[in-house]
Design a protein around this motif. Structure first.
Motif, PDB file in Angstrom:
ATOM      1  N   LEU A   1       0.697  -1.285  -0.001  1.00  0.00           N
ATOM      2  CA  LEU A   1      -0.203   0.072  -0.082  1.00  0.00           C
ATOM      3  C   LEU A   1       0.843   1.137   0.072  1.00  0.00           C
ATOM      4  O   LEU A   1       0.737   2.207  -0.791  1.00  0.00           O
ATOM      5  N   ALA A   2       1.711   1.293   0.826  1.00  0.00           N
ATOM      6  CA  ALA A   2       2.885   2.474   0.854  1.00  0.00           C
ATOM      7  C   ALA A   2       3.396   2.683  -0.459  1.00  0.00           C
ATOM      8  O   ALA A   2       3.594   3.860  -1.087  1.00  0.00           O
TER       9      ALA A   2
ATOM     10  N   PRO B   1       2.946  14.984  14.539  1.00  0.00           N
ATOM     11  CA  PRO B   1       2.484  13.762  13.678  1.00  0.00           C
ATOM     12  C   PRO B   1       2.178  12.730  15.003  1.00  0.00           C
ATOM     13  O   PRO B   1       2.624  12.613  15.924  1.00  0.00           O
ATOM     14  N   LEU B   2       1.489  11.822  14.272  1.00  0.00           N
ATOM     15  CA  LEU B   2       0.747  10.800  15.083  1.00  0.00           C
ATOM     16  C   LEU B   2       1.612   9.550  14.810  1.00  0.00           C
ATOM     17  O   LEU B   2       1.041   8.305  15.210  1.00  0.00           O
ATOM     18  N   LEU B   3       2.624   9.486  14.359  1.00  0.00           N
ATOM     19  CA  LEU B   3       3.248   8.405  13.741  1.00  0.00           C
ATOM     20  C   LEU B   3       4.562   7.781  14.757  1.00  0.00           C
ATOM     21  O   LEU B   3       5.275   8.598  15.148  1.00  0.00           O
TER      22      LEU B   3
ATOM     23  N   VAL C   1       8.603  11.487   5.645  1.00  0.00           N
ATOM     24  CA  VAL C   1       7.246  12.353   5.702  1.00  0.00           C
ATOM     25  C   VAL C   1       7.418  13.356   4.500  1.00  0.00           C
ATOM     26  O   VAL C   1       8.314  14.156   4.443  1.00  0.00           O
ATOM     27  N   PRO C   2       6.403  13.384   3.600  1.00  0.00           N
ATOM     28  CA  PRO C   2       6.528  14.269   2.513  1.00  0.00           C
ATOM     29  C   PRO C   2       6.331  15.905   3.081  1.00  0.00           C
ATOM     30  O   PRO C   2       5.661  15.952   3.983  1.00  0.00           O
ATOM     31  N   GLU C   3       6.362  16.494   2.067  1.00  0.00           N
ATOM     32  CA  GLU C   3       6.153  18.181   2.432  1.00  0.00           C
ATOM     33  C   GLU C   3       4.703  18.374   2.503  1.00  0.00           C
ATOM     34  O   GLU C   3       3.924  17.441   1.885  1.00  0.00           O
TER      35      GLU C   3
ATOM     36  N   ILE D   1       0.226  12.074   4.753  1.00  0.00           N
ATOM     37  CA  ILE D   1      -0.300  10.798   3.973  1.00  0.00           C
ATOM     38  C   ILE D   1       0.146   9.581   4.587  1.00  0.00           C
ATOM     39  O   ILE D   1      -0.763   8.564   4.426  1.00  0.00           O
ATOM     40  N   VAL D   2       0.893   9.408   5.459  1.00  0.00           N
ATOM     41  CA  VAL D   2       1.165   8.209   6.247  1.00  0.00           C
ATOM     42  C   VAL D   2      -0.073   7.960   7.138  1.00  0.00           C
ATOM     43  O   VAL D   2      -0.288   6.752   7.054  1.00  0.00           O
TER      44      VAL D   2
END
Length: 242
Positions: free
Chosen positions: A141-142, A165-167, A178-180, A186-187
């Motif tokens: 999926l990623a 962030p919740l990751l 992590v994208p801009e 998005i993750v």
């Protein structure tokens, strides 16, 4: 009296395939909590010592079945994605292909699906050996989400995940960072997609939607498309491939 272990001449592949096949049959009949190496040994015709040499405890046998289930379901998704890529499919079509593959595997192997995604087995704690195989599904999926992001196929979200962030670092690493903005969450959205997919499969495999919808396969595709909207990805329906 226990049977003697089979020789390599009787079974060139060794006893492991027979043991696992019998264990999967027992898994379907008695569930994970009822799995017994002694019963497996009896039904394979092998001596208890032959089974215990490979699986000293029930949990060792459960772990082997769990790893196999993760690997098999992940491989089904990987093959579907490779086929979609070979056809030149865009990310939305790739997502539909891999989720359909996981759905088919789940219906073909309901006992293994239950082992992976059903209720926890009392007293069993999955060891570190299961982490890699378990990561294959989210990794597929990623990869699709990463391709969608790189290819400009995502629509920016209307609402960003609030606060910090919740990751965990592992989730970020699986995606490659992590994208801009505006896709910096998005993750998190991918995890929503993943959990929604598994929840949908639980409903369908355990017959929670059969009395609510007329066509469960079509409903599955629709649900995947609706869930994918949360990450800004358009999933084609109606047989479209790209």
């Amino acid at each position: 009296m226990n049977a003697s272990p089979i020789s390599s001449n009787d079974d060139p592949a060794g006893p492991l395939p027979r043991i696992k096949d019998t264990a999967r049959r027992h898994l379907a009949e008695v569930g994970a909590a009822g799995l017994s190496p002694a019963a497996v040994a009896r039904d394979t015709g092998l001596g208890a010592a032959a089974v215990e040499a490979l699986f000293p405890h029930r949990d060792d046998l459960l772990t082997a079945l769990l790893v196999d289930a993760y690997d098999a379901s992940g491989a089904a998704m990987e093959r579907a994605d490779a086929d979609a890529v070979a056809r030149g499919a865009r990310a939305g079509a790739r997502l539909l292909a891999v989720t359909r593959a996981l759905r088919q595997w789940s219906f073909d192997h309901p006992a293994e699906f239950s082992l992976v995604y059903g209720s926890p087995v009392p007293g069993y704690h999955a060891p570190q050996d299961t982490v890699g195989p378990a990561s294959r599904t989210p990794a597929v999926l990623a990869g699709i989400l990463g391709a969608a992001l790189a290819g400009g196929e995502l629509t920016p979200p209307r609402r960003a995940v609030p606060g910090p962030p919740l990751l965990l670092p592992e989730a970020t690493a699986l995606f490659g960072g992590v994208p801009e903005a505006p896709f910096s969450d998005i993750v998190e959205r991918g995890i929503v997609l993943w959990s929604g997919l598994i929840g949908l499969l639980v409903f369908q495999v355990f017959s929670r939607t059969h009395d609510s919808v007329r066509d469960e396969a079509a409903f599955f595709d629709y649900a995947v498309a609706v869930t994918a909207e949360g990450i800004g990805l358009e999933v084609p329906l109606g047989g479209a491939s790209d």
